[in-house]
Scaffold this motif. Structure first.
Motif, mmCIF file in Angstrom:
data_model
loop_
_atom_site.group_PDB
_atom_site.id
_atom_site.type_symbol
_atom_site.label_atom_id
_atom_site.label_comp_id
_atom_site.label_asym_id
_atom_site.label_seq_id
_atom_site.Cartn_x
_atom_site.Cartn_y
_atom_site.Cartn_z
ATOM 1 N N LYS A 36 37.238 37.664 -10.394
ATOM 2 C CA LYS A 36 35.868 38.059 -10.056
ATOM 3 C C LYS A 36 35.216 38.813 -11.210
ATOM 4 O O LYS A 36 34.153 39.427 -11.031
ATOM 5 C CB LYS A 36 35.885 38.947 -8.809
ATOM 6 N N ASP A 37 35.816 38.754 -12.375
ATOM 7 C CA ASP A 37 35.267 39.450 -13.539
ATOM 8 C C ASP A 37 33.833 38.996 -13.806
ATOM 9 O O ASP A 37 33.531 37.802 -13.770
ATOM 10 C CB ASP A 37 36.124 39.187 -14.780
ATOM 11 N N GLY A 38 32.992 39.962 -14.090
ATOM 12 C CA GLY A 38 31.598 39.648 -14.383
ATOM 13 C C GLY A 38 30.696 39.644 -13.165
ATOM 14 O O GLY A 38 29.496 39.352 -13.276
ATOM 15 N N SER A 39 31.237 40.008 -11.995
ATOM 16 C CA SER A 39 30.434 39.959 -10.770
ATOM 17 C C SER A 39 29.256 40.927 -10.817
ATOM 18 O O SER A 39 28.152 40.600 -10.372
ATOM 19 C CB SER A 39 31.306 40.271 -9.550
ATOM 20 N N ASP A 40 29.471 42.130 -11.344
ATOM 21 C CA ASP A 40 28.403 43.131 -11.364
ATOM 22 C C ASP A 40 27.217 42.695 -12.219
ATOM 23 O O ASP A 40 26.063 43.045 -11.922
ATOM 24 C CB ASP A 40 28.933 44.472 -11.892
ATOM 25 N N GLU A 41 27.496 41.905 -13.249
ATOM 26 C CA GLU A 41 26.426 41.488 -14.157
ATOM 27 C C GLU A 41 25.906 40.090 -13.837
ATOM 28 O O GLU A 41 25.011 39.592 -14.535
ATOM 29 C CB GLU A 41 26.939 41.500 -15.607
ATOM 30 N N ALA A 42 26.434 39.469 -12.801
ATOM 31 C CA ALA A 42 26.086 38.073 -12.515
ATOM 32 C C ALA A 42 24.631 37.942 -12.076
ATOM 33 O O ALA A 42 24.230 38.445 -11.035
ATOM 34 C CB ALA A 42 27.010 37.514 -11.438
ATOM 35 N N ASN A 43 23.836 37.277 -12.898
ATOM 36 C CA ASN A 43 22.427 37.020 -12.602
ATOM 37 C C ASN A 43 22.068 35.625 -13.109
ATOM 38 O O ASN A 43 22.804 35.027 -13.893
ATOM 39 C CB ASN A 43 21.516 38.050 -13.286
ATOM 40 N N GLY A 44 20.923 35.142 -12.650
ATOM 41 C CA GLY A 44 20.454 33.868 -13.174
ATOM 42 C C GLY A 44 21.266 32.689 -12.696
ATOM 43 O O GLY A 44 21.716 32.637 -11.549
ATOM 44 N N ASN A 56 30.356 33.355 -8.579
ATOM 45 C CA ASN A 56 30.868 32.099 -8.008
ATOM 46 C C ASN A 56 32.302 31.839 -8.471
ATOM 47 O O ASN A 56 32.662 32.096 -9.629
ATOM 48 C CB ASN A 56 29.992 30.919 -8.407
ATOM 49 N N THR A 57 33.132 31.358 -7.562
ATOM 50 C CA THR A 57 34.544 31.115 -7.902
ATOM 51 C C THR A 57 35.022 29.744 -7.430
ATOM 52 O O THR A 57 36.226 29.524 -7.291
ATOM 53 C CB THR A 57 35.454 32.195 -7.275
ATOM 54 N N GLU A 58 34.100 28.803 -7.198
ATOM 55 C CA GLU A 58 34.564 27.491 -6.755
ATOM 56 C C GLU A 58 35.300 26.778 -7.893
ATOM 57 O O GLU A 58 34.980 26.954 -9.073
ATOM 58 C CB GLU A 58 33.401 26.631 -6.249
ATOM 59 N N ASP A 59 36.280 25.977 -7.515
ATOM 60 C CA ASP A 59 36.996 25.171 -8.498
ATOM 61 C C ASP A 59 36.008 24.155 -9.077
ATOM 62 O O ASP A 59 35.353 23.414 -8.327
ATOM 63 C CB ASP A 59 38.160 24.436 -7.825
ATOM 64 N N PRO A 60 35.864 24.086 -10.408
ATOM 65 C CA PRO A 60 34.921 23.132 -11.012
ATOM 66 C C PRO A 60 35.183 21.685 -10.609
ATOM 67 O O PRO A 60 34.274 20.845 -10.689
ATOM 68 C CB PRO A 60 35.141 23.336 -12.515
ATOM 69 N N MET A 61 36.391 21.395 -10.153
ATOM 70 C CA MET A 61 36.712 20.035 -9.743
ATOM 71 C C MET A 61 35.967 19.623 -8.467
ATOM 72 O O MET A 61 35.917 18.445 -8.134
ATOM 73 C CB MET A 61 38.220 19.900 -9.519
ATOM 74 N N PHE A 62 35.380 20.599 -7.750
ATOM 75 C CA PHE A 62 34.633 20.234 -6.550
ATOM 76 C C PHE A 62 33.530 19.231 -6.868
ATOM 77 O O PHE A 62 33.277 18.299 -6.103
ATOM 78 C CB PHE A 62 34.012 21.463 -5.885
ATOM 79 N N ALA A 100 24.130 32.326 -9.816
ATOM 80 C CA ALA A 100 25.365 32.831 -10.409
ATOM 81 C C ALA A 100 26.295 33.447 -9.377
ATOM 82 O O ALA A 100 27.516 33.400 -9.514
ATOM 83 C CB ALA A 100 25.041 33.846 -11.506
ATOM 84 N N ARG A 101 25.709 34.034 -8.345
ATOM 85 C CA ARG A 101 26.530 34.702 -7.333
ATOM 86 C C ARG A 101 26.908 33.757 -6.201
ATOM 87 O O ARG A 101 26.145 32.861 -5.836
ATOM 88 C CB ARG A 101 25.788 35.912 -6.761
ATOM 89 N N SER A 102 28.089 34.001 -5.642
ATOM 90 C CA SER A 102 28.493 33.262 -4.453
ATOM 91 C C SER A 102 27.589 33.674 -3.303
ATOM 92 O O SER A 102 26.790 34.608 -3.420
ATOM 93 C CB SER A 102 29.961 33.546 -4.126
ATOM 94 N N HIS A 138 20.532 41.549 -5.800
ATOM 95 C CA HIS A 138 21.892 41.947 -5.466
ATOM 96 C C HIS A 138 21.906 42.705 -4.141
ATOM 97 O O HIS A 138 21.060 43.577 -3.909
ATOM 98 C CB HIS A 138 22.481 42.840 -6.558
ATOM 99 N N LEU A 139 22.852 42.374 -3.308
ATOM 100 C CA LEU A 139 22.940 43.069 -2.031
ATOM 101 C C LEU A 139 23.331 44.527 -2.251
ATOM 102 O O LEU A 139 24.047 44.859 -3.197
ATOM 103 C CB LEU A 139 23.923 42.386 -1.091
#
Length: 507
Positions: A84-92, A265-271, A286-288, A353-354
């Protein structure tokens, strides 16, 4: 003798008339002082609302398609939880996740093959689905899933909804007949303009497909008679009337509005290969996503709901791991956006952001208690203004107003809440092993007012006490609970200073 007998009959008649008058007076008084109107003693319906046969027949056809599209592989196991690295800065815009389940070519092949069956049927049924939307659904309303431990929280949520002034009807879906509570469904909920439905009554009896937990949400939305749905989890509290969102942009043009979760977001790119898209489509957030609240119009989104249902039916074994890779909250939350993206249908993903409300423990550690989601219309209007006048509009951009409070941990079930150590600050050490005093789990009153415009925790506690004291011997979930009202009153005195006047069952 005759005169004495006549006098006796007149006396009996007058006494009966007096009793009738008193009964009518007290019933009228009860209705005027109860938050449930009409009285709890008046039943309006026996049994749950029966399923609409056209909806049952419609769903039976798609159940057959799903059976044909069952992935022919073993259950997917998550060996390493995604970062989940980068969650705090996830935008766009979204970037492909750096994590992967390591699916084999064979697994991807069979998942894609099964997925293609559903997509093919959806494309063949495009005209039929448009007709079905007009034939099966109409109107606007709130949909929620309750039952068992979630029934008391749903009552609180609906009562808070009515405090906003909302007149939207509510449909409450239960998983099975076992969760049906006659007094709640036949008296309490109708008094709040809400009705009970049973999901299992819509499902083909001989189908191998069974649904539970996270899978129930999309089923409730599809089975609801409303064309335009504001879905609220049973523990999600509307701070404003959701009619605002249903009658304005971005919902009016997009038909689907989703809100963010804490994580990137953490979905497997293979989806995207499984879904036949190849690569990650542009423009995704960018966020789930967090599905405690969801806006959806079945015109045009009935196809995306069907695809989301497919992801949920086979979610626990396949798609939940693919979408979240073991990250907190793994479940249905990504399926609604995925359905729209795969079918190239419009959507709006709230970016704000929530927030989190909670309290600072005496050891200076913050304890979160509920999530705050913001006004989609406020954000959309600001973004549109910025697009036309980027410099000035961006400088004047204001934070969107709070719109939902998702009280997910802990849930506002009074009987359960009173047993949780979370209701007390465990870091406070008292003499003689005494229990610490109760705390405000959503923070000081001033903090509530500053962030939400009102003391929301006090309001919710009042609704919990009012409904809890009136229904403490009615809720199935509370059959083994003791002194719920009495203990709730004690907590109120310790935390909110005074017992509010007019509370049912509170003196």
């Amino acid at each position: 003798m005759l005169a004495r007998a006549s006098y006796r009959w007149i006396t009996v008649f007058v006494a009966i008339l007096l009793l009738i008058c008193l009964s009518t007076f007290f019933r009228s008084w009860e209705n005027s002082h109860s938050r449930y109107k009409p009285s709890l003693l008046i039943n309006s319906r026996k049994g749950p609302v029966p399923p609409a046969k056209p909806v049952v027949d419609f769903w039976a056809k798609w159940t057959k398609t799903f059976n044909k599209a069952r992935p022919a592989i073993e259950k997917i196991e998550v060996e390493n939880i995604a970062s989940k690295d980068g969650s705090d800065e996830a935008n766009g815009e979204r970037n492909p996740s750096s994590s992967s389940l390591g699916l084999s070519d064979e697994q991807i092949h069979y998942l894609h093959k099964a997925h293609k069956i559903v997509l093919t049927q959806l494309r063949r049924s495009d005209k039929d689905l448009r007709n079905a939307t007009a034939r099966l659904y109409s109107g606007k309303g709130i949909v929620t899933v309750a039952g068992g431990q979630y029934m008391p929280t749903a009552i609180v949520s609906i009562r808070m909804l009515r405090k906003t002034g909302s007149k939207l009807p509510v449909q409450v879906f239960l998983q099975s007949q076992k969760e049906y509570e006659p007094e709640i469904c036949e008296s309490v909920l109708p008094a709040l303009d809400a009705e009970c439905f049973v999901i299992e009554s819509y499902l083909p009896k001989k189908s191998p497909i069974k649904v539970t937990h996270y899978q129930l949400k999309v089923m409730a939305i599809i089975f609801s008679s409303f064309q335009e749905v504001m879905f609220l989890d049973s523990d999600c509290i509307a701070l404003r009337d959701p009619t605002e969102l249903l009658n304005s942009e971005p919902y009016k043009s997009k038909g689907l509005v989703t809100w963010p979760d804490y994580w990137i977001n953490t979905e497997d790119p293979m989806f995207y290969e499984i879904a036949g898209l190849g690569d990650l489509p542009p423009g995704m957030p960018a966020r789930s996503r967090e599905s405690g609240q969801l806006l959806v119009n079945k015109d045009p989104h009935l196809p995306s709901l069907i695809l989301a249902a497919y992801y949920n039916v086979f979610g626990p074994d396949y798609y939940y791991p693919i979408f979240s890779q073991g990250v907190d909250g793994m479940g249905d939350k990504e399926t609604f956006l995925a359905g729209a993206v795969v079918l190239s249908l419009p959507y709006y993903a709230v970016q704000e952001h929530l927030g989190t409300i909670g309290y600072m423990q005496s050891n200076k550690e913050f304890k979160g208690g509920a999530m705050v989601q913001y006004h989609a219309g406020d954000e959309y209007a600001a973004l549109q203004a910025a697009a036309h006048n980027s410099t000035a509009a961006a400088a004047k951009k204001k934070k969107p107003r709070p719109f939902f409070l998702h009280a997910n941990v802990p849930k506002m079930n009074l009987a359960q809440l009173l047993n949780l150590p979370l209701l007390f600050d465990p870091t406070v050490k008292l003499k003689n092993d005494e229990m610490p005093k109760g705390v405000r789990i959503w923070g000081p009153a001033e903090s509530n007012v500053n962030s939400l415009g009102r003391d929301i925790e006090k309001e919710v506690w009042r609704e919990m006490l009012d409904s809890g004291c009136e229904l403490q011997f009615v809720f199935k979930d509370w059959k083994d609970a003791t002194k719920v009202c009495e203990r709730g009153r004690e907590h109120w005195r310790e935390v909110f200073e005074e017992v509010p006047k007019g509370l049912s069952g509170i003196v």
